[in-house]
Design an enzyme around this catalytic site. Sequence first.
Site, PDB file in Angstrom:
ATOM      1  N   LEU A  41       0.833  -1.202   0.000  1.00 50.11           N
ATOM      2  CA  LEU A  41       0.000   0.000   0.000  1.00 50.11           C
ATOM      3  C   LEU A  41       0.861   1.243   0.000  1.00 50.11           C
ATOM      4  O   LEU A  41       0.581   2.218  -0.659  1.00 50.11           O
ATOM      5  CB  LEU A  41      -0.898   0.024   1.239  1.00 50.11           C
ATOM      6  CG  LEU A  41      -2.061  -0.963   1.285  1.00 50.11           C
ATOM      7  CD1 LEU A  41      -2.734  -0.902   2.632  1.00 50.11           C
ATOM      8  CD2 LEU A  41      -3.055  -0.649   0.181  1.00 50.11           C
ATOM      9  N   GLY A  51       7.389   3.572   2.917  1.00 51.75           N
ATOM     10  CA  GLY A  51       8.192   4.680   3.412  1.00 51.75           C
ATOM     11  C   GLY A  51       9.644   4.270   3.347  1.00 51.75           C
ATOM     12  O   GLY A  51       9.984   3.255   2.742  1.00 51.75           O
ATOM     13  N   GLY A  52      10.510   5.084   3.951  1.00 56.93           N
ATOM     14  CA  GLY A  52      11.921   4.786   3.887  1.00 56.93           C
ATOM     15  C   GLY A  52      12.277   3.483   4.570  1.00 56.93           C
ATOM     16  O   GLY A  52      13.066   2.708   4.068  1.00 56.93           O
ATOM     17  N   MET A  53      11.671   3.235   5.693  1.00 57.62           N
ATOM     18  CA  MET A  53      12.122   2.089   6.478  1.00 57.62           C
ATOM     19  C   MET A  53      11.056   1.031   6.625  1.00 57.62           C
ATOM     20  O   MET A  53      11.332  -0.133   6.796  1.00 57.62           O
ATOM     21  CB  MET A  53      12.541   2.579   7.847  1.00 57.62           C
ATOM     22  CG  MET A  53      11.466   3.503   8.389  1.00 57.62           C
ATOM     23  SD  MET A  53      11.852   4.196   9.970  1.00 57.62           S
ATOM     24  CE  MET A  53      10.276   4.898  10.373  1.00 57.62           C
ATOM     25  N   VAL A  74       3.869  -0.733   4.213  1.00 60.12           N
ATOM     26  CA  VAL A  74       2.517  -1.084   4.622  1.00 60.12           C
ATOM     27  C   VAL A  74       1.903  -1.970   3.548  1.00 60.12           C
ATOM     28  O   VAL A  74       1.935  -1.626   2.372  1.00 60.12           O
ATOM     29  CB  VAL A  74       1.640   0.169   4.820  1.00 60.12           C
ATOM     30  CG1 VAL A  74       0.256  -0.229   5.318  1.00 60.12           C
ATOM     31  CG2 VAL A  74       2.295   1.132   5.783  1.00 60.12           C
ATOM     32  N   LYS A  77       1.770  -3.211   8.823  1.00 54.13           N
ATOM     33  CA  LYS A  77       2.965  -2.407   8.664  1.00 54.13           C
ATOM     34  C   LYS A  77       4.131  -3.158   9.265  1.00 54.13           C
ATOM     35  O   LYS A  77       4.031  -3.690  10.376  1.00 54.13           O
ATOM     36  CB  LYS A  77       2.776  -1.076   9.387  1.00 54.13           C
ATOM     37  CG  LYS A  77       3.933  -0.124   9.196  1.00 54.13           C
ATOM     38  CD  LYS A  77       3.585   1.249   9.705  1.00 54.13           C
ATOM     39  CE  LYS A  77       4.719   2.212   9.443  1.00 54.13           C
ATOM     40  NZ  LYS A  77       4.365   3.578   9.759  1.00 54.13           N
ATOM     41  N   ASP A 100       2.742  14.243  12.188  1.00 56.88           N
ATOM     42  CA  ASP A 100       2.728  14.217  10.719  1.00 56.88           C
ATOM     43  C   ASP A 100       1.290  14.290  10.210  1.00 56.88           C
ATOM     44  O   ASP A 100       0.872  13.492   9.380  1.00 56.88           O
ATOM     45  CB  ASP A 100       3.423  12.963  10.205  1.00 56.88           C
ATOM     46  CG  ASP A 100       3.781  13.060   8.722  1.00 56.88           C
ATOM     47  OD1 ASP A 100       3.821  14.198   8.199  1.00 56.88           O
ATOM     48  OD2 ASP A 100       4.004  12.015   8.098  1.00 56.88           O
TER      49      ASP A 100
END
Lengths: 206, 745
Positions: B89, B92-94, B97, B114, B207
């Site tokens: 889905l 991200g960087g690390m 999901v 995740k 965020d």
Amino acid sequence: MDSMLGAAPVDNIPQHPGDVTNLLLDWRNGDRSAFDRLTPIIYDDLLKLAKTRLKTESHQITLQPTDLVHESYLRLANAARLEVESRVHFFAIAATVMRRVLIDYARKRSAEKRGAGARVTLKTDMDFAQDGRQDLLLVDEALRKLAEFDERKSRAIELKFFGGLTTEEIGTALGISVATVGRELRVGQAWLRRELSRPEVPSTTP
Amino acid sequence: MKIEHWRQIQDIFKRALELPTSERAEYVNRACGDDEALVSEVHSLLANDTGNTATLHALVASNLQELTQSSGCSEIGMRVGPYRLVRELDGGGMGTVYLAVRSDDHYFQIVAIKTIRSGMASPALVQRFRTERQILATLTHPNIGAILDGGDTEDGRPYIVMEYVEGQPITQASDSRDLSIRERVELFRSVCSAVRYAHQKLVIHRDIKPSNLLVTPDGIVKLIDFGISKPLVPELIPGGPSPTEDGQRLMTPDYASPEQLLGHEVTTATDIYSLGVVLFELLTGSRPYVVRNLSPAAVEKIVCERETRKPSSVPGLPNRTKKTLAGDLDRIILMAMEKDASRRYASADDLDQDLLRFLDSKPVRARRSTSIYRLRKFVARHRTATLMAGATSAVLAGSMVFFSAESHLADVRLKRIQTLADAAISDMTQKLQQSSAPVELQTSVFEGTLAYLNQLRQESGNDPRLLLKLSKAYSRVGDLEGSPVAASLGNTQGAISSYQGALRTAIAARNRLPGEESMKAVIEAYQQLGQLEFFSGSLREAHDHYQQGLTVARELSRQMPDDPSCNRLLAINYAGLGNVQLNSLETDKAVESFRTGLRVLGPDPNGTEDYDRTLATFYGRLGLALNELGSNADAIASYQRAIAIDEGLLRKFPSRRTRRSLFALYSNIVGTLAGREVLNAGKVREAQMYARKSVTLAEQLAAGDTTNVQARADLAGAYIRMGDSLLATNPADAQRWYRKSIALT
């Protein structure tokens, strides 16, 4: 959240394309650390581009590294501020990065398939395509070996095949004449072919 | 020996290639003499000379193709607990999901899972991930995406099973439903409710942005992704990060608050700010400011310094919308977005209540004094600029009167002209360069100053001292327009023409009044032109200007052989020339220029910051040039000198600039030590030592940095150098460092 994904073009454009331009200038200007800072940015971008290609251009039959490298350049660098040389430098870095992207991927795949048997040795006729992933790891290994005693040839081959640089661009990137590029590639490729066609034993060369 | 051997093989091989195929074997046998190993080497290479290069192309292309088709995601189909991963889905960087399904005898359930990317599970990241899981587990609210389950994968990575929220970002959802302003405000109130709840549970989201505020098909808002959230009181969360070690600042600049960008302490007020930005966008369809494509410094300037425009002032809004926004909603949003955190709403609930008052047409609490307060703040911040702009016109007006009075004596007049010029130049340019005055204001002030100085020059009959002042003014304007080494407007063409103005006037001054001062002005103008042309890639022009500068600088140095400032100017000229030569691939000439510059400057540090810094730069550049020339040992020696000087500087005058210079040196020396073919153990160890130093330094820089982007990139670079230094002896460790570097970016 995925209702947005669809056929949208790559939308995660890096936040600060100006950084890449400046880093290229820094690098040209002799700041070696700029290279190290460029690498992860380009790595990320090439990977993203490669991943999005499928979604947007599934009709395309053969995707060449050059396509991605050039597209990444357009996305990341402010071309207006850069001279031809900087563009070549970008391509040169991108070639190294492309190699790393592909090798990382091939490693990952081969790790997943571990247990399926030992590594396949290449046939002497260089029929590379039979098991692309693993063969690419062999090419990588061979190039690294070549670099141990002749870095320039190894690099020239990397630029040509992983970055899709033209002979002229390779010349600019390596600071050598076009004729020299031709010779370097010829000798390097002969060595590489021989290296890859021998059964897997430690090489005695040189 | 080995290399020599390879050279011999190549030479014979290449020469053989020039012959017709039929003659090659004989030639090789002849050329190799009775060295049978050599004969067989060359023959085997010749046997492999022809071949299809297309195969390597095809191999790379097929791997690339497979990579694109794999979506880079090897974990699809993997089982995680009772769930099966279906597709990615969000990556991200690390973390990644996945959409996952639970399908067994009991359930059919779609969830989002995740987890940390395979191969990136550093202890710190695992820790952080568990924290996130712990935080989420405490949050149960209808407007917050729920946590359902959690565990560890077989290879030890923690994962979180979350409610799968299928929906659109709040902004898009409102548009596609064609919601009115009032309906949008109502929808937004449930966001306030979710944030208030999280704050009550002592969690800051950090965020908040539209893509984390999803509206389900039922029209319910869900706040998701507490990926960078942090508990207010870390001790409450077992194993939570301590406030100090939570150095990594991840955020989305478009919605980030000034304190986040500046790396200051993040509080619940940070979320209030982001709520204000989201509400701004939700109601106007535009963001309060556009930060995409800007440098971190520019983003910081906009977010932290520039006044936020009123939502109702967004161009292109329908009149009705404008009317609805003007007044209360303007004030509410601007209050949420106050740059000073203490002036924002004290809680999400306060914001919510004010929105309710607006909906009920009751007077809102958002301070009415806001605009006056802001104006006052603005004036205070731009006092210098505003005053100076006023001063220019006053001075200009005054000068008219002044020059019409003929009774003044010429020298008195000249003195006064000079005083005026001094004031105009030094005050305005220097102060403006440091202030945060808007670009338009800066530009107009400069144009005014230049016009004024030109006028003074004519009035004074081209007095050389005034010409010199004018030259300086041009040069400062050039710096401000396009200096490659200081903050500037990035207008290279403008800067070049200003520097040319500086050169012209300096030459005119020198023709009328030869001497040290005018010569220095000429040299400096040449150097500025050369430097800018060098940075913008016009190497030939740069070379010419440095050459011309050199001629004058040599002459000056001959006239005043013992004057350190003259010698320094000469040395700097050599450095500039060396840089150009290095980039023009005239490496041997570059080495010569750097060496000559060093001779002029003197080889040893003298303990003053400026001098030693110049000296370190010289040795660093010389190292670079020597390295490119292939003189490894000399290059390393030169780097080591530069490092020793910089390390000394850092002890005496710690500064960010020196740290960065030192960092570049460490990187370069590791590159030279580790990047070459055959390494002996001593050099590997040395490379590792410098690589470790570079990591330490990069970590320090990252800890003390305000914008963080550069520092993180440096840190990533340092990790790569660690990897490079280990590659020869310990590839597995090297790989770990490379991965660490990738994880950072």
